[in-house]
Design a protein around this motif. Structure first.
Motif, PDB file in Angstrom:
ATOM      1  N   GLU A 177       0.830  -1.207   0.000  1.00 33.37           N
ATOM      2  CA  GLU A 177       0.000   0.000   0.000  1.00 33.37           C
ATOM      3  C   GLU A 177       0.868   1.262   0.000  1.00 33.37           C
ATOM      4  OE1 GLU A 177      -3.418   2.190   2.795  1.00 33.37           O
ATOM      5  OE2 GLU A 177      -2.714   0.161   3.271  1.00 33.37           O
ATOM      6  N   GLY A 178       1.915   1.247   0.820  1.00 28.18           N
ATOM      7  CA  GLY A 178       2.817   2.391   0.879  1.00 28.18           C
ATOM      8  C   GLY A 178       3.574   2.589  -0.410  1.00 28.18           C
ATOM      9  N   ARG A 179       3.995   1.471  -1.038  1.00 32.24           N
ATOM     10  CA  ARG A 179       4.728   1.554  -2.298  1.00 32.24           C
ATOM     11  C   ARG A 179       3.876   2.198  -3.385  1.00 32.24           C
ATOM     12  NH1 ARG A 179       5.166  -0.641  -7.010  1.00 32.24           N
ATOM     13  NH2 ARG A 179       3.426  -2.060  -6.630  1.00 32.24           N
ATOM     14  N   ILE A 180       2.611   1.764  -3.460  1.00 33.52           N
ATOM     15  CA  ILE A 180       1.709   2.307  -4.484  1.00 33.52           C
ATOM     16  C   ILE A 180       1.435   3.786  -4.230  1.00 33.52           C
ATOM     17  CG2 ILE A 180      -0.645   2.197  -5.387  1.00 33.52           C
ATOM     18  CD1 ILE A 180      -0.528  -0.851  -4.864  1.00 33.52           C
ATOM     19  N   SER A 181       1.215   4.138  -2.971  1.00 35.42           N
ATOM     20  CA  SER A 181       0.954   5.539  -2.624  1.00 35.42           C
ATOM     21  C   SER A 181       2.140   6.435  -2.964  1.00 35.42           C
ATOM     22  CB  SER A 181       0.625   5.649  -1.136  1.00 35.42           C
ATOM     23  OG  SER A 181       0.472   7.006  -0.761  1.00 35.42           O
ATOM     24  N   ALA A 182       3.347   5.982  -2.596  1.00 43.05           N
ATOM     25  CA  ALA A 182       4.550   6.770  -2.884  1.00 43.05           C
ATOM     26  C   ALA A 182       4.747   6.917  -4.393  1.00 43.05           C
ATOM     27  CB  ALA A 182       5.772   6.102  -2.263  1.00 43.05           C
ATOM     28  N   ARG A 183       4.460   5.856  -5.135  1.00 46.91           N
ATOM     29  CA  ARG A 183       4.603   5.880  -6.595  1.00 46.91           C
ATOM     30  C   ARG A 183       3.646   6.889  -7.217  1.00 46.91           C
ATOM     31  NH1 ARG A 183       6.236   1.804 -10.427  1.00 46.91           N
ATOM     32  NH2 ARG A 183       5.286   2.131 -12.467  1.00 46.91           N
ATOM     33  N   GLU A 184       2.400   6.859  -6.780  1.00 46.56           N
ATOM     34  CA  GLU A 184       1.392   7.758  -7.359  1.00 46.56           C
ATOM     35  C   GLU A 184       1.706   9.215  -7.047  1.00 46.56           C
ATOM     36  OE1 GLU A 184      -2.236   6.244  -5.764  1.00 46.56           O
ATOM     37  OE2 GLU A 184      -2.477   4.731  -7.360  1.00 46.56           O
ATOM     38  N   THR A 198       8.007   1.543 -15.583  1.00 47.10           N
ATOM     39  CA  THR A 198       8.907   2.697 -15.681  1.00 47.10           C
ATOM     40  C   THR A 198      10.364   2.284 -15.568  1.00 47.10           C
ATOM     41  OG1 THR A 198       7.201   4.109 -14.687  1.00 47.10           O
ATOM     42  CG2 THR A 198       9.451   4.964 -14.718  1.00 47.10           C
ATOM     43  N   LEU A 199      11.132   2.676 -16.570  1.00 47.79           N
ATOM     44  CA  LEU A 199      12.580   2.459 -16.589  1.00 47.79           C
ATOM     45  C   LEU A 199      13.261   3.772 -16.224  1.00 47.79           C
ATOM     46  CD1 LEU A 199      15.151   0.814 -17.361  1.00 47.79           C
ATOM     47  CD2 LEU A 199      14.817   1.645 -19.706  1.00 47.79           C
ATOM     48  N   LEU A 200      14.045   3.742 -15.173  1.00 48.08           N
ATOM     49  CA  LEU A 200      14.816   4.920 -14.756  1.00 48.08           C
ATOM     50  C   LEU A 200      16.251   4.770 -15.245  1.00 48.08           C
ATOM     51  CD1 LEU A 200      15.367   7.521 -13.089  1.00 48.08           C
ATOM     52  CD2 LEU A 200      15.679   6.042 -11.079  1.00 48.08           C
ATOM     53  N   ILE A 201      16.744   5.799 -15.919  1.00 43.97           N
ATOM     54  CA  ILE A 201      18.132   5.833 -16.381  1.00 43.97           C
ATOM     55  C   ILE A 201      18.819   7.004 -15.698  1.00 43.97           C
ATOM     56  CG2 ILE A 201      19.677   6.010 -18.366  1.00 43.97           C
ATOM     57  CD1 ILE A 201      17.164   5.283 -20.106  1.00 43.97           C
ATOM     58  N   THR A 202      19.907   6.733 -14.999  1.00 43.57           N
ATOM     59  CA  THR A 202      20.620   7.817 -14.332  1.00 43.57           C
ATOM     60  C   THR A 202      22.119   7.517 -14.265  1.00 43.57           C
ATOM     61  OG1 THR A 202      20.895   9.035 -12.248  1.00 43.57           O
ATOM     62  CG2 THR A 202      20.086   6.781 -12.069  1.00 43.57           C
ATOM     63  N   ALA A 267      10.990   6.336  -6.479  1.00 38.60           N
ATOM     64  CA  ALA A 267       9.659   5.876  -6.072  1.00 38.60           C
ATOM     65  C   ALA A 267       8.844   5.359  -7.250  1.00 38.60           C
ATOM     66  CB  ALA A 267       8.904   7.008  -5.373  1.00 38.60           C
ATOM     67  N   VAL A 268       9.106   5.874  -8.456  1.00 38.50           N
ATOM     68  CA  VAL A 268       8.324   5.447  -9.618  1.00 38.50           C
ATOM     69  C   VAL A 268       9.006   4.339 -10.416  1.00 38.50           C
ATOM     70  CG1 VAL A 268       7.246   7.721  -9.850  1.00 38.50           C
ATOM     71  CG2 VAL A 268       9.318   7.206 -11.165  1.00 38.50           C
ATOM     72  N   ALA A 269      10.268   4.046 -10.118  1.00 36.65           N
ATOM     73  CA  ALA A 269      11.049   3.124 -10.945  1.00 36.65           C
ATOM     74  C   ALA A 269      10.670   1.660 -10.713  1.00 36.65           C
ATOM     75  CB  ALA A 269      12.535   3.314 -10.667  1.00 36.65           C
ATOM     76  N   ASP A 270      10.587   0.912 -11.817  1.00 39.38           N
ATOM     77  CA  ASP A 270      10.463  -0.547 -11.754  1.00 39.38           C
ATOM     78  C   ASP A 270      11.803  -1.212 -12.036  1.00 39.38           C
ATOM     79  OD1 ASP A 270       7.491  -0.995 -11.420  1.00 39.38           O
ATOM     80  OD2 ASP A 270       7.491   0.275 -13.207  1.00 39.38           O
TER      81      ASP A 270
END
Length: 376
Positions: A177-184, A198-202, A267-270
């Protein structure tokens, strides 16, 4: 009157961030904390901004090869030790994180009979901490595989003291629940779709040019159910933006040169494509994120070693900078998004999580202090 603890470290964010996280935790426990650094490092801005007192000494790098600097080293080291002795007056302990400032601090504390506690962030120990470990009362490690021990004390795997924002995100993500909330919430701030993989490149604040170019070379093959958040590094966004526009994926390939709230990106990265500095690896495992690590191709090879445990446990892939190209991206990285394999990697990453490094290191410091008092 509160007990005084001096924390020595600086230069790069890799040294300063763990120092700050530990200093803030110690201060919350009632200690007086003073940071010791140089005038050349990031500590000159980051430490005062956190409300921690900073005292600077002269920078004394140890020559790794014969040079003219070698002849002035004894004089400069003697001066730096004297400066450290002044700062260490009345201190109950010295906590060192490596870097140029730590060597004279270790030598000064040893002469003054002040307990030395060291934290080594990398899988391959730095020179300053290899010296200090000879006299350390306690040693905290980020990685279990690090070949360093406190010769006169105890050695523990504490994990890396993390920035407060990452600690908070790790706590939030501990439940679905926390993961989804933080992502949104993070997706809303970033202006991206929280429902897409979501792919994060950094490549860090400075970016990684070869990583950028390898990824955008495959942009036209971006799967339909995937979006990209690409942090290019300061001043490196134009080439990336032009390439993704030409590939026709600009609506799903979001380009930002620098993001001060990195926790939103995480928070949004998969899946994350990144370098493997110690701080990065610690944050990725603390958050349970699968990664494709591309170690920095220069230096002493420590980044490859930093990633070793995460890769060995199945939570990450490792690819050499020279081997990262559009073919690898299309064959290895893109197919992971939305796959069962990615879920298994996330589970393996969560199993390595040590989000409470600052708490564990502060506990180690306190137990060392109490032990020394009992001996007296």
């Amino acid at each position: 009157m509160s007990e005084k603890i001096v924390l020595a470290g600086g230069g790069t964010a890799g040294h300063v961030n763990p120092l700050l996280a530990t200093a803030l935790e110690l201060r919350s426990r009632g200690y007086e904390v003073v940071a010791l650094g140089t005038k050349q490092g990031l500590e000159t801005t980051l430490v005062p901004a956190a409300g921690i007192e900073l005292v600077t000494i002269e920078r004394v790098p140890l020559p790794r090869k014969p040079s003219l600097q070698f002849f002035s080293l004894p004089r400069r080291m003697k001066q730096a030790i004297a400066q450290c002795r002044s700062v260490l007056q009345g201190a109950q302990a010295l906590v060192g994180f490596g870097g140029y400032v730590s060597t004279p601090a270790y030598l000064a504390a040893r002469k003054m009979g002040i307990p030395i506690i060291i934290h080594e962030q990398n899988a391959r120990p730095g020179l300053a901490n290899r010296v200090g470990a000879r006299w350390a009362s306690a040693l905290g490690l980020t990685f279990p595989s690090t070949p360093l021990v406190a010769k006169q004390g105890i050695t523990e795997v504490t994990g890396l003291p993390l920035r407060p924002a990452i600690q908070e995100l790790a706590a939030t993500r501990s439940s679905e629940e926390g993961r989804i909330s933080a992502r949104e919430q993070a997706a809303s701030r970033l202006g991206i779709d929280p429902k897409l993989e979501t792919l994060l490149i950094t490549g860090g604040s400075l970016g990684a040019l070869n990583v950028n170019r390898a990824m955008i070379a495959a942009a036209a093959q971006l799967p339909l159910n995937v979006q990209v958040l690409h942090l290019t590094g300061k001043g490196k966004d134009q080439e990336v933006s032009q390439a993704v526009s030409a590939a026709g994926v600009a609506q799903r390939w979001h380009v930002i040169d620098y993001l001060s709230t990195m926790e939103d990106a995480l928070a949004v990265a998969d899946l994350v494509v990144c370098r493997s500095g110690a701080g990065t690896v610690a944050e990725m495992t603390a958050l349970g994120l699968p990664c494709v690590y591309v170690p920095l191709p220069i230096g002493n090879g420590e980044q490859k070693l930093n990633a070793a445990d995460h890769v060995a446990h199945g939570g990450a892939l490792l690819v050499a900078d020279s081997d990262l190209n559009s073919h690898y991206v299309c064959e290895k990285i893109f197919p992971l998004l939305g796959s069962a394999e990615l879920q298994q990697m996330a589970q393996a990453s969560r199993a390595l999580a040590q989000p409470d490094g600052a708490l564990k290191l502060a506990d180690l410091i306190e137990s060392t202090l109490h032990g020394k008092k009992a001996e007296k």
